[in-house]
Design a protein around this motif. Sequence first.
Motif, short mmCIF file in Angstrom:
data_model
loop_
_atom_site.label_atom_id
_atom_site.label_comp_id
_atom_site.label_asym_id
_atom_site.label_seq_id
_atom_site.Cartn_x
_atom_site.Cartn_y
_atom_site.Cartn_z
N VAL A 1 0.97 -1.17 0.13
CA VAL A 1 -0.07 0.01 0.03
C VAL A 1 0.82 1.37 0.10
N SER A 2 1.86 1.41 1.04
CA SER A 2 2.64 2.40 1.12
C SER A 2 3.46 2.97 -0.14
N TYR A 3 4.46 1.85 -0.26
CA TYR A 3 5.59 1.89 -1.36
C TYR A 3 5.01 1.61 -2.71
N GLY A 4 4.30 0.40 -2.70
CA GLY A 4 3.99 0.03 -4.08
C GLY A 4 2.81 0.71 -4.81
N PHE A 5 1.91 1.22 -3.88
CA PHE A 5 0.69 2.13 -4.51
C PHE A 5 0.76 3.60 -4.19
N LEU A 6 0.83 3.74 -2.88
CA LEU A 6 0.69 5.45 -2.67
C LEU A 6 1.91 6.26 -3.01
N SER A 7 3.38 5.68 -2.84
CA SER A 7 4.53 6.34 -3.14
C SER A 7 4.42 6.57 -4.88
N THR A 8 4.31 5.45 -5.46
CA THR A 8 4.21 5.22 -6.87
C THR A 8 3.23 6.31 -7.32
N ILE A 9 1.97 6.40 -6.80
CA ILE A 9 1.01 7.36 -7.54
C ILE A 9 1.39 8.66 -7.24
N ILE A 10 1.98 9.13 -6.22
CA ILE A 10 2.52 10.36 -5.69
C ILE A 10 3.71 10.84 -6.64
N HIS A 11 4.52 9.72 -6.97
CA HIS A 11 5.80 10.02 -7.88
C HIS A 11 5.22 10.48 -9.22
N TYR A 12 4.21 9.73 -9.56
CA TYR A 12 3.67 9.85 -11.06
C TYR A 12 3.12 11.15 -11.26
N PHE A 13 2.44 11.80 -10.38
CA PHE A 13 1.98 13.10 -10.38
C PHE A 13 2.53 14.23 -9.86
N TYR A 14 3.39 13.72 -9.09
CA TYR A 14 4.38 14.93 -8.44
C TYR A 14 5.51 14.64 -8.60
N VAL B 1 14.40 9.74 -9.90
CA VAL B 1 14.61 11.19 -9.96
C VAL B 1 13.81 11.98 -9.10
N SER B 2 12.45 11.59 -8.80
CA SER B 2 11.63 12.21 -7.87
C SER B 2 11.80 11.94 -6.37
N ALA B 3 11.93 13.25 -5.59
CA ALA B 3 12.22 13.01 -4.37
C ALA B 3 11.31 12.86 -3.37
N PHE B 4 10.23 13.26 -3.55
CA PHE B 4 8.81 13.02 -2.78
C PHE B 4 7.80 12.05 -3.05
N PRO B 5 7.42 11.28 -2.09
CA PRO B 5 8.21 11.11 -1.06
C PRO B 5 9.33 10.06 -1.16
N SER B 6 10.09 10.31 0.03
CA SER B 6 11.44 9.42 -0.09
C SER B 6 10.95 7.90 0.08
N ASN B 7 11.51 7.17 -0.82
CA ASN B 7 11.25 5.84 -1.17
C ASN B 7 11.94 4.94 0.23
N HIS B 8 13.09 5.50 0.64
CA HIS B 8 13.74 4.82 1.62
C HIS B 8 12.89 5.23 2.76
N ALA B 9 12.56 6.28 3.01
CA ALA B 9 11.60 6.80 4.61
C ALA B 9 10.34 5.67 4.42
N THR B 10 9.71 5.79 3.01
CA THR B 10 8.50 5.08 3.12
C THR B 10 8.79 3.72 3.54
N ILE B 11 9.71 3.02 2.93
CA ILE B 11 9.90 1.59 3.25
C ILE B 11 10.50 1.18 4.95
N LEU C 1 2.70 5.42 7.33
CA LEU C 1 1.65 5.12 8.34
C LEU C 1 0.37 4.98 7.85
N ILE C 2 0.24 5.49 6.73
CA ILE C 2 -1.24 5.12 6.09
C ILE C 2 -1.16 3.83 5.69
N GLY C 3 -0.12 3.38 4.95
CA GLY C 3 -0.08 2.08 4.45
C GLY C 3 -0.37 1.01 5.60
N PHE C 4 0.46 1.50 6.60
CA PHE C 4 0.42 0.43 7.91
C PHE C 4 -0.94 0.37 8.54
#
Length: 186
Positions: free
Chosen positions: A64-77, A97-107, A156-159
């Motif tokens: 949810v967090s990395y595979g879905f939300l982070s990917t969607i945010i990177h795509y649009f922002y 390339v995209s910095a927000f949100p940090s993939n490392h922080a998300t994971i 946190l949202i994914g969790f």
Amino acid sequence: MDLKLFQLLHGLMGRSSVVDWFAIFTAKYLPYALALAAIIVIFRNKNWRHKMWVLLTLTFSLLVSYGFLSTIIHYFYNRPRPFTLLQFTPPFIPDTVSAFPSNHATIFFTIAYVMFLINKKTGYWFLGLALLNGVARVMVGVHWPFDISGGAVVALIGFLVAQKIFPEHDFIETSTESKEVTTNND
């Protein structure tokens, strides 16, 4: 605020070779140690139902967090990384390339939140190490502070979604249920 905090943390680089080495090591290599430690902590659990529930929660939280939300945010922002905007060369170049949100922080915040399911002390250790990794990634110039906090929120949202879908009571036998089963079988 984001730029000022970035300048404060990144400004610590280049003053001491020990600080530089620690920041680079923590930003680049601490994630491997965190992942390995999480696997060890999860598999040391003797209760196989609890172990499976933690693994399922971790897997779904990461999806949810990395595979879905982070990917969607990177795509649009597509937020540029600090070294791109401020035109300097960091000690290492990240894969994305995209910095927000940090993939490392998300994971790693996702892993930290899940570690609280094992016990609070372990959760706090992982949370502290995830934060340390995030601060180090800002120090070396590959992320803005807001990228790290964004990753923590996405995690946190994914969790929380995983917790809602896979509640503990559905997977783990309570002691009263065990006693009822034993009594009924007699």
